[in-house]
Write a protein that holds these residues in place. Sequence first.
Motif, mmCIF file in Angstrom:
data_model
loop_
_atom_site.group_PDB
_atom_site.id
_atom_site.type_symbol
_atom_site.label_atom_id
_atom_site.label_comp_id
_atom_site.label_asym_id
_atom_site.label_seq_id
_atom_site.Cartn_x
_atom_site.Cartn_y
_atom_site.Cartn_z
ATOM 1 N N SER A 16 31.135 38.683 41.633
ATOM 2 C CA SER A 16 32.098 39.737 41.338
ATOM 3 C C SER A 16 31.591 41.101 41.780
ATOM 4 O O SER A 16 32.345 41.964 42.184
ATOM 5 N N GLN A 19 32.785 43.456 44.974
ATOM 6 C CA GLN A 19 34.144 43.148 45.397
ATOM 7 C C GLN A 19 35.077 44.143 44.738
ATOM 8 O O GLN A 19 35.151 44.216 43.510
ATOM 9 N N SER A 20 35.811 44.892 45.549
ATOM 10 C CA SER A 20 36.648 45.948 44.993
ATOM 11 C C SER A 20 37.775 46.268 45.957
ATOM 12 O O SER A 20 37.711 45.929 47.143
ATOM 13 N N VAL A 22 40.235 49.736 46.888
ATOM 14 C CA VAL A 22 40.407 51.167 46.653
ATOM 15 C C VAL A 22 41.579 51.700 47.465
ATOM 16 O O VAL A 22 41.910 51.182 48.535
ATOM 17 N N ASP A 44 36.992 45.661 49.773
ATOM 18 C CA ASP A 44 35.546 45.563 49.944
ATOM 19 C C ASP A 44 35.089 44.213 49.386
ATOM 20 O O ASP A 44 35.125 43.981 48.181
ATOM 21 N N VAL A 47 38.887 39.460 48.217
ATOM 22 C CA VAL A 47 39.721 39.618 47.024
ATOM 23 C C VAL A 47 41.073 38.947 47.260
ATOM 24 O O VAL A 47 41.716 39.177 48.294
ATOM 25 N N ASN A 118 45.310 45.301 38.863
ATOM 26 C CA ASN A 118 45.002 43.928 39.263
ATOM 27 C C ASN A 118 45.881 42.916 38.521
ATOM 28 O O ASN A 118 46.786 43.282 37.766
ATOM 29 N N ILE A 124 42.551 49.548 38.506
ATOM 30 C CA ILE A 124 41.358 49.480 39.351
ATOM 31 C C ILE A 124 41.064 50.823 40.002
ATOM 32 O O ILE A 124 39.915 51.255 40.094
ATOM 33 N N ASP A 125 42.122 51.498 40.469
ATOM 34 C CA ASP A 125 41.906 52.756 41.174
ATOM 35 C C ASP A 125 43.154 53.612 41.044
ATOM 36 O O ASP A 125 44.262 53.102 40.812
ATOM 37 N N SER A 153 33.699 54.964 45.421
ATOM 38 C CA SER A 153 34.205 53.665 44.978
ATOM 39 C C SER A 153 35.423 53.816 44.083
ATOM 40 O O SER A 153 35.842 54.929 43.747
ATOM 41 N N ALA A 154 35.996 52.691 43.681
ATOM 42 C CA ALA A 154 37.165 52.689 42.804
ATOM 43 C C ALA A 154 36.855 53.433 41.508
ATOM 44 O O ALA A 154 35.764 53.324 40.957
ATOM 45 N N GLY A 156 38.731 53.393 38.521
ATOM 46 C CA GLY A 156 39.198 52.835 37.264
ATOM 47 C C GLY A 156 40.230 53.682 36.552
ATOM 48 O O GLY A 156 40.457 53.534 35.355
#
Length: 573
Positions: A16, A19-20, A22, A44, A47, A118, A124-125, A153-154, A156
């Motif tokens: 996990s 893995q993202s 954005v 990234d 997914v 998600n 997530i972003d 990065s993401a 949240g």
Amino acid sequence: MKKIYFLLFTLITTLSFGQSVVITGYVDSPCPSQFGRTVEIYIDGTVDLTGWSLVRQSNGGGFTSSTMDISALGTLTDTFAYITNNEAALNTEFGINTNFIVNSNINDNGDDAFQLVNNVMIIIDRFGEDHVDGTGTAWEHVDSYYYRKDGVSANGGVFLATDFTYGGNNLLDGKGLCNSSTALSADVPFGTYSPIASSSPTILVSGPLTGMNYITGTGPSPEKSFTVSGSNLTEDISINAPANFEISNTSGGTFSISLSLRQTAGSVASTTIYVRLMAGMPIAEHTGTIDLTSNGANGKSVSVTGKVFPAATNALVITGVFDANITGALTGSSPRGVELMALENIPDLSIFGVESANNGASAIGQEFTFPAVAAAKGDFFFIVGTGQETDFTNYFGAAFTANYASNAMFINGNDAIVLYENTFIIDAYGEVGIDGTGTAWDYLDGWGYRIASTGPSATFNVADWQVGNAGELEQATNSASSTPYPIKLYTNVLGISKQQLKDGFALYPNPVRGGIVSIQSKSNSVKNISIFDVVGKQVYQKTTSASQINISQLKTGIYFVKVVQDGKIATRK
């Protein structure tokens, strides 16, 4: 057994991690109908986007509507994907034709926000602040773009405006292949985000810039702008303009040939730089590159183009507009379009173009450009909506043929029509920026026709027009109307005799239209202009360096013009 469970948990968390998804950027497309508005995301790792959604917040109303399912993107690995409102525009402007879905809810007009959710409804972003309209904020992006900085990065749902770079409001006005010869990809950095932050000194710029034009004797040009930012810098960013251009970091401020942007802690925030073509340039196209440098960073350049045009000939005029309804129904009206006439011989029609300013919109640039063909004095031209050529002939009769067709002519009775010469407005029907509904010039299912010997004029005057009754053209044919559209009946008889003046002077047009006379010479110095009637009485006198004079107060007739400049005298009938 406990050891086995522990190892299994470790394996899952390892898969996990890293893995993202954005939100990397958005473009507020300037194309007609805003086609090409697009959100870019980056995946990234690997997914599966099944069950994921992109949610738009409109005008600060919260993320409670416009939820877009992006499951159709499937499983993606280390790549970009796009959610757009128009597939064709995305391909034309960016060459992107894979990993996309189309959704009409991609309709952010520069003050809206987006968030990624998600398959288990976790945010997530996010781009933009919850329950905040972006107007006037640091993240406003009207007619522009935003793009995520590398390595960010993401979040949240915890949005920071400083995690993105911005093109600057209105940066994209008039740009794109939909409006010009340069694609939006020249300004919008889609496909460039990296999940790994760079430690190298970096300069980022938008561009190129075109359309810095003016008519000789009226410079400098209007301002255009680009944005610049920097990261990991060790020195300030130096910006140097090419010959004939000048730059400023303030709109309407002091312009110079160079300036410097100070870095703070290695960074230069996204800054708008304004550019214009200097006054006093010769009639020609002027090009160059603005160079941006900082020690250790790869230098960047922004190409710039401007033109100085001769004084307008005003040789073409809008003579009529029509919103006909061959079907007799209130929807799907056809044919619709504009009538124009050549007021003198035109060697190359391509210097002219038209635009429709729909529903009170502003004029942003011609949508249809005439082909490079010659026209004779007295020639009429008809431009109709695309696909309406047959309807035009059926409605007005076999003796009439549409010369050109354009999507710009899908007009209604509340839309203004603008005529350009060398990118400058020379004539108009209707008030640009005003919805014509209920005004004196409203021509819904009807028509407007220019009164003889008026125009062209960049300023609309409804007194120069006859406007038919609403619904007048809701007939099977034009002749069936109680007041038919007066097709090809315009005439223009007011005139000062056209003369090519001695000693390098030129006086035109003939006949005079809209009361404007152009007097051009090889010098920009002051001219003394006198006009006399046929019995020798002086009826006009002015000392000016301008290339045009207004004689609309004079009655129809023949006059003598005397021009004195730099000791030279020219007198002609």
